[in-house]
Design a protein around this motif. Structure first.
Motif, PDB file in Angstrom:
ATOM      1  N   SER A 131      -0.354  -1.178  57.599  1.00  0.00           N
ATOM      2  CA  SER A 131      -1.231  -0.763  56.496  1.00  0.00           C
ATOM      3  C   SER A 131      -1.192   0.745  56.299  1.00  0.00           C
ATOM      4  CB  SER A 131      -2.680  -1.201  56.760  1.00  0.00           C
ATOM      5  OG  SER A 131      -2.751  -2.594  56.922  1.00  0.00           O
ATOM      6  N   GLN A 132      -1.259   1.497  57.412  1.00  0.00           N
ATOM      7  CA  GLN A 132      -1.247   2.966  57.310  1.00  0.00           C
ATOM      8  C   GLN A 132       0.060   3.469  56.724  1.00  0.00           C
ATOM      9  OE1 GLN A 132      -2.182   4.136  61.331  1.00  0.00           O
ATOM     10  NE2 GLN A 132      -4.225   4.782  60.764  1.00  0.00           N
ATOM     11  N   ASN A 133       1.164   2.886  57.186  1.00  0.00           N
ATOM     12  CA  ASN A 133       2.464   3.323  56.674  1.00  0.00           C
ATOM     13  C   ASN A 133       2.595   3.014  55.180  1.00  0.00           C
ATOM     14  OD1 ASN A 133       3.105   4.222  59.169  1.00  0.00           O
ATOM     15  ND2 ASN A 133       4.464   2.550  59.704  1.00  0.00           N
ATOM     16  N   PHE A 134       2.041   1.865  54.778  1.00  0.00           N
ATOM     17  CA  PHE A 134       2.082   1.504  53.353  1.00  0.00           C
ATOM     18  C   PHE A 134       1.291   2.518  52.532  1.00  0.00           C
ATOM     19  CE2 PHE A 134      -0.223  -0.500  49.819  1.00  0.00           C
ATOM     20  CZ  PHE A 134       0.850  -0.845  49.005  1.00  0.00           C
ATOM     21  N   LEU A 135       0.052   2.798  52.976  1.00  0.00           N
ATOM     22  CA  LEU A 135      -0.793   3.743  52.241  1.00  0.00           C
ATOM     23  C   LEU A 135      -0.187   5.134  52.217  1.00  0.00           C
ATOM     24  CD1 LEU A 135      -4.311   2.580  53.404  1.00  0.00           C
ATOM     25  CD2 LEU A 135      -3.473   2.545  51.075  1.00  0.00           C
ATOM     26  N   SER A 136       0.436   5.509  53.337  1.00  0.00           N
ATOM     27  CA  SER A 136       1.077   6.826  53.411  1.00  0.00           C
ATOM     28  C   SER A 136       2.214   6.913  52.397  1.00  0.00           C
ATOM     29  CB  SER A 136       1.610   7.040  54.822  1.00  0.00           C
ATOM     30  OG  SER A 136       2.065   8.339  54.980  1.00  0.00           O
ATOM     31  N   SER A 137       3.001   5.824  52.265  1.00  0.00           N
ATOM     32  CA  SER A 137       4.113   5.833  51.304  1.00  0.00           C
ATOM     33  C   SER A 137       3.602   5.820  49.866  1.00  0.00           C
ATOM     34  CB  SER A 137       5.031   4.623  51.541  1.00  0.00           C
ATOM     35  OG  SER A 137       4.362   3.422  51.190  1.00  0.00           O
ATOM     36  N   ILE A 138       2.483   5.120  49.622  1.00  0.00           N
ATOM     37  CA  ILE A 138       1.898   5.102  48.282  1.00  0.00           C
ATOM     38  C   ILE A 138       1.405   6.495  47.906  1.00  0.00           C
ATOM     39  CG2 ILE A 138      -0.047   4.217  46.902  1.00  0.00           C
ATOM     40  CD1 ILE A 138       2.146   2.185  47.250  1.00  0.00           C
ATOM     41  N   ASN A 139       0.808   7.177  48.883  1.00  0.00           N
ATOM     42  CA  ASN A 139       0.315   8.544  48.643  1.00  0.00           C
ATOM     43  C   ASN A 139       1.411   9.447  48.118  1.00  0.00           C
ATOM     44  OD1 ASN A 139      -2.402   8.959  49.008  1.00  0.00           O
ATOM     45  ND2 ASN A 139      -2.235   8.947  51.228  1.00  0.00           N
ATOM     46  N   GLU A 140       2.654   9.217  48.619  1.00  0.00           N
ATOM     47  CA  GLU A 140       3.769  10.054  48.200  1.00  0.00           C
ATOM     48  C   GLU A 140       4.088   9.842  46.717  1.00  0.00           C
ATOM     49  OE1 GLU A 140       5.314  12.231  50.133  1.00  0.00           O
ATOM     50  OE2 GLU A 140       3.925  11.690  51.716  1.00  0.00           O
ATOM     51  N   GLU A 141       3.830   8.639  46.199  1.00  0.00           N
ATOM     52  CA  GLU A 141       4.339   8.285  44.879  1.00  0.00           C
ATOM     53  C   GLU A 141       3.308   8.310  43.766  1.00  0.00           C
ATOM     54  OE1 GLU A 141       6.377   4.538  45.288  1.00  0.00           O
ATOM     55  OE2 GLU A 141       7.195   5.179  47.210  1.00  0.00           O
ATOM     56  N   ILE A 142       2.029   8.147  44.123  1.00  0.00           N
ATOM     57  CA  ILE A 142       1.004   8.031  43.087  1.00  0.00           C
ATOM     58  C   ILE A 142       0.172   9.292  43.029  1.00  0.00           C
ATOM     59  CG2 ILE A 142      -1.092   6.764  42.424  1.00  0.00           C
ATOM     60  CD1 ILE A 142       1.259   5.025  42.095  1.00  0.00           C
ATOM     61  N   ASP A 143      -0.095   9.777  41.845  1.00  0.00           N
ATOM     62  CA  ASP A 143      -1.051  10.874  41.717  1.00  0.00           C
ATOM     63  C   ASP A 143      -2.441  10.263  41.710  1.00  0.00           C
ATOM     64  OD1 ASP A 143       1.038  12.553  39.337  1.00  0.00           O
ATOM     65  OD2 ASP A 143       0.901  12.814  41.473  1.00  0.00           O
ATOM     66  N   PRO A 144      -3.251  10.499  42.729  1.00  0.00           N
ATOM     67  CA  PRO A 144      -4.581   9.896  42.723  1.00  0.00           C
ATOM     68  C   PRO A 144      -5.419  10.406  41.558  1.00  0.00           C
ATOM     69  CG  PRO A 144      -4.265  11.322  44.626  1.00  0.00           C
ATOM     70  CD  PRO A 144      -2.992  11.326  43.876  1.00  0.00           C
ATOM     71  N   ARG A 145      -6.343   9.569  41.114  1.00  0.00           N
ATOM     72  CA  ARG A 145      -7.189   9.973  39.986  1.00  0.00           C
ATOM     73  C   ARG A 145      -8.093  11.115  40.411  1.00  0.00           C
ATOM     74  NH1 ARG A 145     -11.547   5.993  37.369  1.00  0.00           N
ATOM     75  NH2 ARG A 145     -12.857   6.881  38.964  1.00  0.00           N
ATOM     76  N   ARG A 146      -8.127  12.139  39.633  1.00  0.00           N
ATOM     77  CA  ARG A 146      -8.977  13.278  39.926  1.00  0.00           C
ATOM     78  C   ARG A 146     -10.041  13.393  38.843  1.00  0.00           C
ATOM     79  NH1 ARG A 146      -6.938  13.324  44.664  1.00  0.00           N
ATOM     80  NH2 ARG A 146      -5.007  14.397  44.982  1.00  0.00           N
ATOM     81  N   THR A 147     -11.123  14.064  39.183  1.00  0.00           N
ATOM     82  CA  THR A 147     -12.140  14.362  38.185  1.00  0.00           C
ATOM     83  C   THR A 147     -11.535  15.339  37.194  1.00  0.00           C
ATOM     84  OG1 THR A 147     -13.729  14.168  39.959  1.00  0.00           O
ATOM     85  CG2 THR A 147     -14.516  15.143  37.919  1.00  0.00           C
ATOM     86  N   ALA A 148     -11.664  15.068  35.924  1.00  0.00           N
ATOM     87  CA  ALA A 148     -11.054  15.938  34.919  1.00  0.00           C
ATOM     88  C   ALA A 148     -11.937  17.139  34.644  1.00  0.00           C
ATOM     89  CB  ALA A 148     -10.833  15.155  33.627  1.00  0.00           C
ATOM     90  N   VAL A 149     -11.284  18.250  34.262  1.00  0.00           N
ATOM     91  CA  VAL A 149     -12.011  19.439  33.823  1.00  0.00           C
ATOM     92  C   VAL A 149     -11.908  19.465  32.311  1.00  0.00           C
ATOM     93  CG1 VAL A 149     -12.160  21.934  34.014  1.00  0.00           C
ATOM     94  CG2 VAL A 149     -11.049  20.630  35.816  1.00  0.00           C
ATOM     95  N   THR A 150     -13.013  19.621  31.643  1.00  0.00           N
ATOM     96  CA  THR A 150     -12.962  19.730  30.187  1.00  0.00           C
ATOM     97  C   THR A 150     -13.126  21.193  29.814  1.00  0.00           C
ATOM     98  OG1 THR A 150     -13.963  17.561  30.032  1.00  0.00           O
ATOM     99  CG2 THR A 150     -13.938  18.876  28.021  1.00  0.00           C
TER     100      THR A 150
END
Length: 839
Positions: free
Chosen positions: A252-271
């Motif tokens: 599970s950790q290795n999967f999440l670690s590999s996903i972290n490399e590829e996906i930009d996590p959603r961030r709070t937007a600045v307006t």
């Protein structure tokens, strides 16, 4: 509209070592880390936004004595004994099962509109086409089936709970199906874009999507990873469930670690005042070269610009703030092209020994802090030591990076950062280039807008502290000390043939260091390396693998460092979980990177186990056999193995970057060991064909496996005392007398090795191996006492303290002789100075 719920991915890689107490409520499995949206330092973090219903309308909830109670009975606290631990384990599972039930209902609700949408797809007035439906609802049915089966299998285990129940196999099965999640993630962006387009184009679908589309699968993997940590905490190590849960956690950790490399996590937007939505994509601490000096900066990559800031000094109690140093709109940002004539400004690079000496100082401070913690009134001194260590680690982070990362503003200045790893440079470059593929407008910020954006950085940042030990909680894992054995097997997924190789990196003192490199596999799309490496770990928590295409084209010469730049084909990392890695067995794993899969295996040996000297049972060989026995048999002054390895290294390895530091392939080293032990006739042919790092590794292994150190057990205490003498003349007399006291074979071999290492260090500008570097590699190998002596004197370093005082002294002894003018065997034996021959 659709609730994009991938934001928890960024939390995943940091779950190891968390101390989390969970609330077992029907809203799901939540940790304290999510509570109030506050991190440990009081700053705001990205919260878990859980839209779970408060009731589960469809799945039956078991009641009565055999039912699952998601709320723990009052008064039950985690106990120290096994019975209470297993009771806590049941409660963890009960809480998780309740949240699984809610999740299954959510997935079922998500699938409800699928059937009517598919029914209309074949009519004359379709709401969506079949292709659009399959894109938006991609893999949802598969994910539902996986979790429904998991729920159905787990439920009876909790209903009929006893201390022998095992659930690890169910989590293993769940983890083994993470490929479905990977497919979901790969499709996620397209699904989101398709759903948004369809919502704008079709009012009917807009109404449906507003009600029912909840994307939460990756959040679920993160939560199951947290649960596995808690289950391991409350499962005895000798329980049959323990290894199964460990394996599920690793996957599970290795999967999440590999996903972290590829996906930009959603961030709070600045307006901004103009109403633009600007999101933070990535941030981190980088070293900038400004006015020929190094400055630590916090760099923020937004969807349309790169902002470089520094933390403003504020008075005690005041809210911390950032000050913007500069920003570049991504539409104006370019990277240095290879044909540009301007080179990097002169970068001040410190000698290697200064970096190594600082590591030693930090390690000594760590030891002192641990001792003071146990002392009754040690707390006040601990704080002072921590402050000092923080300063030293920050110095190390500032002065260790050397890899240039240069960016330009089309209309003005260039900026230079220094990074410690090719991995980081590639990450930043790829993140920027990915954003530049979009239709970007040049943005010019007014002073007010810039102030608003810079102020928001404090709230939005995802990296809160520079990566130094003193910023970590005491409970956090200190990392691994010892040797990691890694076999790089093969790689698949290349679109065409190329010249391919891999490098291995591990973290050390807050930054990553390259430790090993496979040979180049020529003209293939499926390289089969099968090479084993032994990597020394200094508090390491991650292993990174980078895959390169070797470039032989001289026209690709990089003007900055005068080296041909090889192309990174893919990169990935795995967490070195102490619970998983510390086993006698090999763990096989796969890292996925840009469609490429690299297969590897690893196992870990603690330093105290790996450095034991074990005499050979066969006296006919050379490894593990006393040096005087070997020289007498060979009728030589210096063992043949030492002479041949030195000769080969000087012939073709003296210019090799990292010679003696970079690991050789373990299988090659073992083949050479066997050849020397059996006195094979074709040793010379083998040596000329073998990779030079394997030959260097064989020489190190020979000295490491001597039944007693080259500088002998008898003289070891005297060497330790002599090196700390403060009077130069007394130290000189003592250190030379100790050499004279060595048996002739030991002395001749030591002097031969000494002159060789000096010749290697002369090429430091090319091979990057200084005298201090070589002393660090060979010092413990030549001086570390043998097993029998260890039992009496406890000289061996513990697994948690690689740089003990003994190891530091061993390095200093060898460094003393390396820095000494040439030492002649005949002169030593003739000149008795003032000492007697007794020690």
């Amino acid at each position: 509209m659709i609730h994009a719920d991938i934001r928890s991915i960024s939390v995943s890689a940091d779950t190891q070592g968390c101390n989390i107490d969970f609330n077992y409520n029907t809203d799901g499995y939540e940790g304290d880390a999510a509570e109030d949206g506050k991190s440990q330092d009081g700053s705001e973090t990205l919260p878990y936004i859980d839209e779970s219903p408060t009731m589960s309308p469809q799945l039956p909830t078991p009641q009565g004595p055999d039912g699952v109670s998601p709320t723990p009975p009052e008064g039950l606290l985690p106990g120290g004994d096994i019975e209470k631990g297993l009771e806590m384990k049941k409660l963890v599972l009960s809480g998780f099962l309740a949240s699984e039930e809610i999740y299954i209902n959510q997935l079922e609700a998500l699938m409800l509109p699928m059937r009517p949408l598919k029914a209309t797809a074949t009519t004359s007035q379709p709401v969506l086409t079949i292709q659009q439906i399959e894109t938006i609802f991609y893999k949802i049915q598969d994910i539902f089936a996986i979790h429904k089966e998991f729920y159905d299998d787990l439920l009876p285990n909790i209903q009929h709970w006893d201390e022998k129940v095992t659930v690890g196999h169910l989590f293993q099965k769940l983890a083994s199906q993470l490929g479905v999640y990977k497919a979901f993630v790969d499709n996620y962006k397209v699904a989101l874009e398709t759903a948004e387009k369809c919502s704008h184009a079709n009012i009917q679908f807009q109404k449906i999507s507003e009600v029912s589309l909840l994307y939460k699968p990756i959040d679920r993997v993160t939560r199951s990873t947290l649960v596995l940590h808690d289950l391991l905490k409350h499962t005895p190590k000798d329980h049959p469930d323990f290894p199964l849960l460990q394996d599920a956690l690793r996957i599970s950790q290795n999967f999440l670690s590999s996903i972290n490399e590829e996906i930009d996590p959603r961030r709070t937007a600045v307006t901004t005042p103009k109403g633009e939505a600007r999101q933070l994509v990535k941030d981190g601490f980088l070293v900038e070269v400004s006015e020929s000096s190094r400055k630590l900066r916090h760099v923020f990559l937004f969807t349309d610009l790169l902002l470089c800031a520094k933390m403003k000094k504020t008075s005690v109690g005041r809210h911390q703030q950032y000050e913007c140093k500069w920003y570049i709109p991504l539409a104006d940002l370019t990277f240095q092209t290879l044909d540009e004539s301007d080179s990097c400004p002169s970068i001040q690079v410190l000698p290697e020994y200064e970096i190594e000496e600082m590591k030693i100082k930090i390690s000594v401070l760590k030891s002192e802090i641990q001792k003071e913690k146990k002392a009754p009134k040690g707390q006040s001194r601990v704080e002072r030591l921590r402050k000092k260590m923080n300063e030293q680690e920050s110095w190390l982070l500032l002065h260790s990076p050397t890899i240039p990362f240069k960016i330009h503003n089309k209309h003005g200045k260039s900026y230079l950062f220094l990074l410690s790893s090719d991995y980081e440079r590639s990450e930043w470059r790829e993140s920027i280039q990915k954003l530049q593929k979009k239709d970007l407008q040049v943005c010019v910020l007014s002073s007010v807008e810039l102030q608003v954006l810079t102020s928001s950085c404090f709230k939005l940042r995802t990296v809160h502290n520079i990566p130094v030990t003193s910023n970590k909680d005491d409970e956090e894992t200190p990392g691994l000390y010892g040797f990691l054995h890694v076999i790089v097997h093969s790689a698949k997924g290349f679109k065409e043939s190329a010249n391919l190789y891999c490098t291995l990196e591990v973290d050390s003192y807050g930054y990553f260091v390259s430790k090993a490199k496979t040979r180049v596999f020529r003209d293939t799309s499926e390289p089969q390396w099968n090479e084993e490496f032994e990597i020394e770990l200094e508090g390491s928590q991650y292993l990174r693998i980078l895959c390169y295409e070797k470039c032989y084209d001289k026209s690709m010469l990089n003007k900055d460092d005068n080296e041909i730049v090889d192309k990174i084909m893919g990169k990935g990392q795995v967490q070195l979980d102490p619970q998983t890695v510390q086993s006698k067995n090999w763990h096989m794993d796969v890292i996925e990177m840009n469609g490429i899969k690299v297969e590897f295996s690893m196992k870990f040996t603690s330093r105290d186990l790996s450095l034991k000297r074990t005499p050979s049972k066969k006296q006919s060989g050379v490894f593990g056999v006393k040096i005087n026995v070997v020289t007498k048999r060979e009728r030589s002054k210096v063992p043949y193995i030492v002479r041949q390895c030195i000769e080969e290294v000087e012939k073709r390895g003296i210019d090799e970057v990292g010679i003696y530091r970079i690991s050789g392939v373990a299988t090659d080293i073992q083949a050479l060991k066997l050849a020397f032990d059996t006195n094979t006739k074709d040793i010379l042919v083998m040596l000329s064909d073998m990779d030079i790092n394997a030959i260097a590794g064989t020489l190190k292994l020979y000295f490491r496996e001597l039944p007693e150190p080259l500088l002998t057990d008898r003289l070891y205490p005297a060497f330790m005392e002599g090196i700390v003498l403060s009077d130069p003349a007394a130290k000189e007399n003592c250190m030379m007398h100790l050499l004279r006291s060595l048996p002739d074979p030991n002395l001749m071999t030591f002097l031969t090795l000494l002159e060789h290492l000096k010749r290697v260090a002369e090429k430091e500008p090319i091979n990057k191996m200084s005298l201090h570097n070589l002393a660090t590699v060979f010092g413990p190998t030549l001086l570390r006492p043998s097993e029998t002596d260890n039992a009496k004197g406890q000289h061996i370093t513990t697994a948690s303290d690689i740089w003990s005082h003994d190891v530091m002294a061993q390095v200093q002894v060898l460094l003393y002789y390396l820095q000494h003018p040439p030492i002649s065997f005949a002169e030593l034996k003739r000149n008795t100075l003032y000492f007697s021959t007794d020690v």
